[in-house]
Design a protein around this motif. Structure first.
Motif, PDB file in Angstrom:
ATOM      1  N   LYS A 158      13.425 -21.929 -18.698  1.00 18.68           N
ATOM      2  CA  LYS A 158      13.792 -20.594 -19.190  1.00 18.68           C
ATOM      3  C   LYS A 158      12.580 -19.673 -19.211  1.00 18.68           C
ATOM      4  O   LYS A 158      12.677 -18.504 -18.812  1.00 18.68           O
ATOM      5  CB  LYS A 158      14.423 -20.674 -20.574  1.00 18.68           C
ATOM      6  CG  LYS A 158      14.889 -19.317 -21.075  1.00 18.68           C
ATOM      7  CD  LYS A 158      15.618 -19.422 -22.373  1.00 18.68           C
ATOM      8  CE  LYS A 158      16.081 -18.093 -22.924  1.00 18.68           C
ATOM      9  NZ  LYS A 158      15.666 -16.886 -22.331  1.00 18.68           N
ATOM     10  N   THR A 159      11.439 -20.179 -19.631  1.00 21.15           N
ATOM     11  CA  THR A 159      10.222 -19.369 -19.661  1.00 21.15           C
ATOM     12  C   THR A 159       9.855 -18.895 -18.259  1.00 21.15           C
ATOM     13  O   THR A 159       9.533 -17.716 -18.056  1.00 21.15           O
ATOM     14  CB  THR A 159       9.052 -20.177 -20.267  1.00 21.15           C
ATOM     15  OG1 THR A 159       9.423 -20.591 -21.584  1.00 21.15           O
ATOM     16  CG2 THR A 159       7.782 -19.370 -20.328  1.00 21.15           C
ATOM     17  N   ILE A 160       9.937 -19.792 -17.298  1.00 16.42           N
ATOM     18  CA  ILE A 160       9.605 -19.443 -15.908  1.00 16.42           C
ATOM     19  C   ILE A 160      10.600 -18.423 -15.363  1.00 16.42           C
ATOM     20  O   ILE A 160      10.217 -17.441 -14.731  1.00 16.42           O
ATOM     21  CB  ILE A 160       9.559 -20.707 -15.023  1.00 16.42           C
ATOM     22  CG1 ILE A 160       8.364 -21.569 -15.419  1.00 16.42           C
ATOM     23  CG2 ILE A 160       9.497 -20.339 -13.543  1.00 16.42           C
ATOM     24  CD1 ILE A 160       8.353 -22.942 -14.800  1.00 16.42           C
ATOM     25  N   THR A 161      11.882 -18.636 -15.631  1.00 15.68           N
ATOM     26  CA  THR A 161      12.916 -17.703 -15.149  1.00 15.68           C
ATOM     27  C   THR A 161      12.727 -16.321 -15.753  1.00 15.68           C
ATOM     28  O   THR A 161      12.860 -15.320 -15.057  1.00 15.68           O
ATOM     29  CB  THR A 161      14.322 -18.176 -15.533  1.00 15.68           C
ATOM     30  OG1 THR A 161      14.340 -19.540 -15.808  1.00 15.68           O
ATOM     31  CG2 THR A 161      15.308 -17.911 -14.466  1.00 15.68           C
ATOM     32  N   ASP A 162      12.430 -16.277 -17.050  1.00 14.53           N
ATOM     33  CA  ASP A 162      12.189 -14.982 -17.704  1.00 14.53           C
ATOM     34  C   ASP A 162      10.971 -14.290 -17.103  1.00 14.53           C
ATOM     35  O   ASP A 162      10.996 -13.081 -16.845  1.00 14.53           O
ATOM     36  CB  ASP A 162      11.997 -15.160 -19.214  1.00 14.53           C
ATOM     37  CG  ASP A 162      13.262 -15.577 -19.934  1.00 14.53           C
ATOM     38  OD1 ASP A 162      14.352 -15.469 -19.333  1.00 14.53           O
ATOM     39  OD2 ASP A 162      13.161 -16.017 -21.091  1.00 14.53           O
ATOM     40  N   PHE A 163       9.915 -15.050 -16.877  1.00 19.60           N
ATOM     41  CA  PHE A 163       8.692 -14.487 -16.318  1.00 19.60           C
ATOM     42  C   PHE A 163       8.930 -13.913 -14.922  1.00 19.60           C
ATOM     43  O   PHE A 163       8.455 -12.826 -14.595  1.00 19.60           O
ATOM     44  CB  PHE A 163       7.582 -15.547 -16.267  1.00 19.60           C
ATOM     45  CG  PHE A 163       6.305 -15.047 -15.659  1.00 19.60           C
ATOM     46  CD1 PHE A 163       5.459 -14.201 -16.372  1.00 19.60           C
ATOM     47  CD2 PHE A 163       5.957 -15.405 -14.368  1.00 19.60           C
ATOM     48  CE1 PHE A 163       4.284 -13.729 -15.806  1.00 19.60           C
ATOM     49  CE2 PHE A 163       4.790 -14.933 -13.796  1.00 19.60           C
ATOM     50  CZ  PHE A 163       3.948 -14.094 -14.515  1.00 19.60           C
ATOM     51  N   LEU A 164       9.686 -14.628 -14.094  1.00 21.58           N
ATOM     52  CA  LEU A 164       9.959 -14.185 -12.723  1.00 21.58           C
ATOM     53  C   LEU A 164      11.132 -13.212 -12.641  1.00 21.58           C
ATOM     54  O   LEU A 164      11.458 -12.727 -11.561  1.00 21.58           O
ATOM     55  CB  LEU A 164      10.235 -15.403 -11.826  1.00 21.58           C
ATOM     56  CG  LEU A 164       9.071 -16.365 -11.648  1.00 21.58           C
ATOM     57  CD1 LEU A 164       9.514 -17.583 -10.846  1.00 21.58           C
ATOM     58  CD2 LEU A 164       7.889 -15.672 -10.979  1.00 21.58           C
ATOM     59  N   GLU A 165      11.765 -12.952 -13.783  1.00 22.23           N
ATOM     60  CA  GLU A 165      12.914 -12.043 -13.876  1.00 22.23           C
ATOM     61  C   GLU A 165      14.040 -12.455 -12.936  1.00 22.23           C
ATOM     62  O   GLU A 165      14.641 -11.637 -12.239  1.00 22.23           O
ATOM     63  CB  GLU A 165      12.479 -10.599 -13.621  1.00 22.23           C
ATOM     64  CG  GLU A 165      11.494 -10.085 -14.650  1.00 22.23           C
ATOM     65  CD  GLU A 165      11.050  -8.653 -14.412  1.00 22.23           C
ATOM     66  OE1 GLU A 165      11.543  -8.010 -13.462  1.00 22.23           O
ATOM     67  OE2 GLU A 165      10.207  -8.180 -15.185  1.00 22.23           O
ATOM     68  N   LEU A 166      14.329 -13.746 -12.914  1.00 24.43           N
ATOM     69  CA  LEU A 166      15.428 -14.279 -12.112  1.00 24.43           C
ATOM     70  C   LEU A 166      16.662 -14.436 -12.986  1.00 24.43           C
ATOM     71  O   LEU A 166      16.553 -14.716 -14.172  1.00 24.43           O
ATOM     72  CB  LEU A 166      15.043 -15.650 -11.540  1.00 24.43           C
ATOM     73  CG  LEU A 166      13.881 -15.682 -10.571  1.00 24.43           C
ATOM     74  CD1 LEU A 166      13.492 -17.131 -10.285  1.00 24.43           C
ATOM     75  CD2 LEU A 166      14.236 -14.962  -9.293  1.00 24.43           C
ATOM     76  N   PRO A 167      17.862 -14.303 -12.402  1.00 27.68           N
ATOM     77  CA  PRO A 167      19.066 -14.552 -13.196  1.00 27.68           C
ATOM     78  C   PRO A 167      19.143 -16.038 -13.550  1.00 27.68           C
ATOM     79  O   PRO A 167      18.973 -16.894 -12.680  1.00 27.68           O
ATOM     80  CB  PRO A 167      20.210 -14.133 -12.285  1.00 27.68           C
ATOM     81  CG  PRO A 167      19.641 -14.018 -10.925  1.00 27.68           C
ATOM     82  CD  PRO A 167      18.155 -13.868 -11.058  1.00 27.68           C
ATOM     83  N   PRO A 168      19.367 -16.369 -14.818  1.00 32.20           N
ATOM     84  CA  PRO A 168      19.340 -17.770 -15.238  1.00 32.20           C
ATOM     85  C   PRO A 168      20.356 -18.656 -14.533  1.00 32.20           C
ATOM     86  O   PRO A 168      20.077 -19.808 -14.234  1.00 32.20           O
ATOM     87  CB  PRO A 168      19.607 -17.721 -16.737  1.00 32.20           C
ATOM     88  CG  PRO A 168      19.977 -16.337 -17.063  1.00 32.20           C
ATOM     89  CD  PRO A 168      19.624 -15.463 -15.914  1.00 32.20           C
ATOM     90  N   GLU A 169      21.550 -18.124 -14.222  1.00 29.29           N
ATOM     91  CA  GLU A 169      22.563 -18.966 -13.582  1.00 29.29           C
ATOM     92  C   GLU A 169      22.145 -19.405 -12.185  1.00 29.29           C
ATOM     93  O   GLU A 169      22.505 -20.483 -11.732  1.00 29.29           O
ATOM     94  CB  GLU A 169      23.941 -18.293 -13.551  1.00 29.29           C
ATOM     95  CG  GLU A 169      24.029 -17.047 -12.715  1.00 29.29           C
ATOM     96  CD  GLU A 169      23.647 -15.781 -13.455  1.00 29.29           C
ATOM     97  OE1 GLU A 169      23.762 -14.717 -12.845  1.00 29.29           O
ATOM     98  OE2 GLU A 169      23.215 -15.840 -14.614  1.00 29.29           O
ATOM     99  N   ALA A 170      21.342 -18.597 -11.507  1.00 31.85           N
ATOM    100  CA  ALA A 170      20.882 -18.959 -10.167  1.00 31.85           C
ATOM    101  C   ALA A 170      19.704 -19.921 -10.230  1.00 31.85           C
ATOM    102  O   ALA A 170      19.669 -20.927  -9.536  1.00 31.85           O
ATOM    103  CB  ALA A 170      20.490 -17.705  -9.402  1.00 31.85           C
ATOM    104  N   ALA A 171      18.747 -19.632 -11.075  1.00 38.05           N
ATOM    105  CA  ALA A 171      17.526 -20.433 -11.133  1.00 38.05           C
ATOM    106  C   ALA A 171      17.725 -21.761 -11.847  1.00 38.05           C
ATOM    107  O   ALA A 171      17.107 -22.755 -11.490  1.00 38.05           O
ATOM    108  CB  ALA A 171      16.422 -19.643 -11.815  1.00 38.05           C
ATOM    109  N   LEU A 172      18.578 -21.810 -12.862  1.00 39.60           N
ATOM    110  CA  LEU A 172      18.730 -23.015 -13.673  1.00 39.60           C
ATOM    111  C   LEU A 172      20.003 -23.794 -13.355  1.00 39.60           C
ATOM    112  O   LEU A 172      20.351 -24.724 -14.057  1.00 39.60           O
ATOM    113  CB  LEU A 172      18.715 -22.639 -15.163  1.00 39.60           C
ATOM    114  CG  LEU A 172      17.469 -21.908 -15.639  1.00 39.60           C
ATOM    115  CD1 LEU A 172      17.618 -21.534 -17.106  1.00 39.60           C
ATOM    116  CD2 LEU A 172      16.236 -22.746 -15.426  1.00 39.60           C
TER     117      LEU A 172
END
Length: 108
Positions: A19-33
């Motif tokens: 979650k920290t990485i996704t927030d930092f990269l501003e990626l949508p969580p459903e795609a990245a996680l």
């Protein structure tokens, strides 16, 4: 018992890092996680992205596996319109959606 607590803590920590990485990269969580993404149109159509397969398929109950648990869709005349490796579309009269996280009592 301690073995399961250790594993649960490790999984929770991994989720926090993701979650920290996704927030930092501003990626949508459903795609990245690989989180499930639901799109509900009225009470008649549902699209589930990032599914892991079908558990139960009946006209009144459809259960779908996700990365985080089981989604139960209850209704009347439920029909799978499309099944793809990454998405499932169904239609019918949808009465309720119930989510049961892994490790908890499964939705009946």
């Amino acid at each position: 018992m301690a073995k399961h607590n250790w594993r649960r803590r490790l999984v929770a920590r991994a989720r926090r890092v993701e979650k920290t990485i996704t927030d930092f990269l501003e990626l949508p969580p459903e795609a990245a996680l690989d989180l499930p993404r639901l799109t509900l149109v009225g009470d008649s159509r549902l699209l589930l992205e990032n599914h892991r397969g079908i558990v139960t398929y009946q006209p009144e109950l459809v259960k779908l596996k996700t990365s985080t648990g089981v989604l139960a869709i209850k209704g009347i005349g439920l029909l799978l319109l499309e099944i793809k490796p990454d998405a499932i579309a169904l239609e019918g009269t949808i009465h309720s959606l119930e989510f049961s996280p892994w490790g908890r009592h499964e939705v009946t």
